[in-house]
Design a protein around this motif. Structure first.
Motif, PDB file in Angstrom:
ATOM      1  N   LEU A   1       0.877  -1.219   0.005  1.00 48.25           N
ATOM      2  CA  LEU A   1      -0.129  -0.069  -0.009  1.00 48.25           C
ATOM      3  C   LEU A   1       0.859   1.276   0.006  1.00 48.25           C
ATOM      4  N   LYS A   2       0.420   2.293  -0.521  1.00 44.43           N
ATOM      5  CA  LYS A   2       1.035   3.541  -0.716  1.00 44.43           C
ATOM      6  C   LYS A   2       0.185   4.565  -0.356  1.00 44.43           C
ATOM      7  N   PRO A   3       0.656   5.734   0.237  1.00 46.67           N
ATOM      8  CA  PRO A   3      -0.148   6.831   0.763  1.00 46.67           C
ATOM      9  C   PRO A   3      -1.361   7.241  -0.161  1.00 46.67           C
ATOM     10  N   GLU A   4      -0.888   7.300  -1.489  1.00 41.83           N
ATOM     11  CA  GLU A   4      -2.058   7.637  -2.440  1.00 41.83           C
ATOM     12  C   GLU A   4      -2.964   6.626  -2.572  1.00 41.83           C
ATOM     13  N   ASP A   5      -3.048   5.541  -1.866  1.00 42.87           N
ATOM     14  CA  ASP A   5      -4.085   4.799  -1.913  1.00 42.87           C
ATOM     15  C   ASP A   5      -5.224   5.083  -1.007  1.00 42.87           C
ATOM     16  N   THR A   6      -4.807   6.030  -0.188  1.00 48.41           N
ATOM     17  CA  THR A   6      -5.814   6.549   0.916  1.00 48.41           C
ATOM     18  C   THR A   6      -7.126   7.119   0.204  1.00 48.41           C
ATOM     19  N   ALA A   7      -8.251   6.528   0.581  1.00 44.79           N
ATOM     20  CA  ALA A   7      -9.337   6.825   0.043  1.00 44.79           C
ATOM     21  C   ALA A   7     -10.476   6.069   0.759  1.00 44.79           C
ATOM     22  N   VAL A   8     -11.965   6.537   0.609  1.00 40.27           N
ATOM     23  CA  VAL A   8     -13.049   5.674   0.834  1.00 40.27           C
ATOM     24  C   VAL A   8     -13.196   4.628  -0.217  1.00 40.27           C
ATOM     25  N   TYR A   9     -13.030   3.402   0.097  1.00 39.06           N
ATOM     26  CA  TYR A   9     -13.290   2.401  -1.184  1.00 39.06           C
ATOM     27  C   TYR A   9     -14.878   1.854  -0.967  1.00 39.06           C
ATOM     28  N   PHE A  10     -15.475   1.679  -2.366  1.00 36.73           N
ATOM     29  CA  PHE A  10     -16.723   1.532  -2.553  1.00 36.73           C
ATOM     30  C   PHE A  10     -16.864   0.209  -3.270  1.00 36.73           C
ATOM     31  N   CYS A  11     -17.781  -0.527  -2.952  1.00 35.34           N
ATOM     32  CA  CYS A  11     -17.943  -1.676  -4.174  1.00 35.34           C
ATOM     33  C   CYS A  11     -19.701  -1.218  -4.679  1.00 35.34           C
ATOM     34  N   ALA A  12     -19.622  -1.565  -5.801  1.00 34.19           N
ATOM     35  CA  ALA A  12     -20.904  -1.311  -6.668  1.00 34.19           C
ATOM     36  C   ALA A  12     -20.956  -2.575  -7.628  1.00 34.19           C
ATOM     37  N   ALA A  13     -22.121  -2.766  -8.080  1.00 37.43           N
ATOM     38  CA  ALA A  13     -22.769  -3.738  -8.809  1.00 37.43           C
ATOM     39  C   ALA A  13     -23.170  -3.614 -10.081  1.00 37.43           C
ATOM     40  N   SER A  14     -23.025  -4.107 -11.109  1.00 41.58           N
ATOM     41  CA  SER A  14     -23.630  -3.798 -12.581  1.00 41.58           C
ATOM     42  C   SER A  14     -24.260  -5.285 -12.858  1.00 41.58           C
TER      43      SER A  14
END
Length: 125
Positions: free
Chosen positions: A86-99
């Motif tokens: 992992l890198k600092p730039e991976d910092t985020a809110v991660y969402f899963c979504a469906a199609s």
């Protein structure tokens, strides 16, 4: 109704690992593509990785190739995102979504009407 619940986020050091989970319910899991998106404050939502549950086809963003691996467990109706190095730039809110039944895997937001609430990943020393 389609329901998605993302979990597994937390704090990791640079070079560390986390595994995110997206638990799905309310639909035929194998008929859907599941994607992970992420969004950092002040930035646009970005596609990370996606998988077609029927045949296991995957698509990954260039920024995470070789570091993140998406997989699905059809018996548990759950999609995982294993994140390593992992890198600092991976910092985020991660969402899963469906199609439902896409002809091709895509990060086009218009193709994903169903979303989970997201889980926060923080990469920092």
């Amino acid at each position: 109704d389609v329901q998605l619940q993302a979990s597994g986020g937390g704090l990791a050091q640079p070079g560390g690992s986390l595994r995110l989970s997206c638990a799905a319910s309310g639909f035929t899991f194998e008929d859907y593509a599941i994607a992970w998106f992420r969004q950092a404050p002040g930035k646009e939502r970005e596609g990370v990785s996606c998988i077609f549950n029927y045949d296991g086809r995957t698509l990954q963003a260039d920024s995470v190739k070789g570091r993140f691996t998406i997989s699905s467990d059809n018996a548990k109706s759950t999609v995982y995102l294993q994140m390593v190095n992992l890198k600092p730039e991976d910092t985020a809110v991660y969402f899963c979504a469906a199609s439902w039944g896409p002809a091709i895997l895509t990060f086009n937001l218009n193709e994903y009407p169903h979303w989970g609430q997201g889980t926060l990943v923080t990469v920092s020393s």
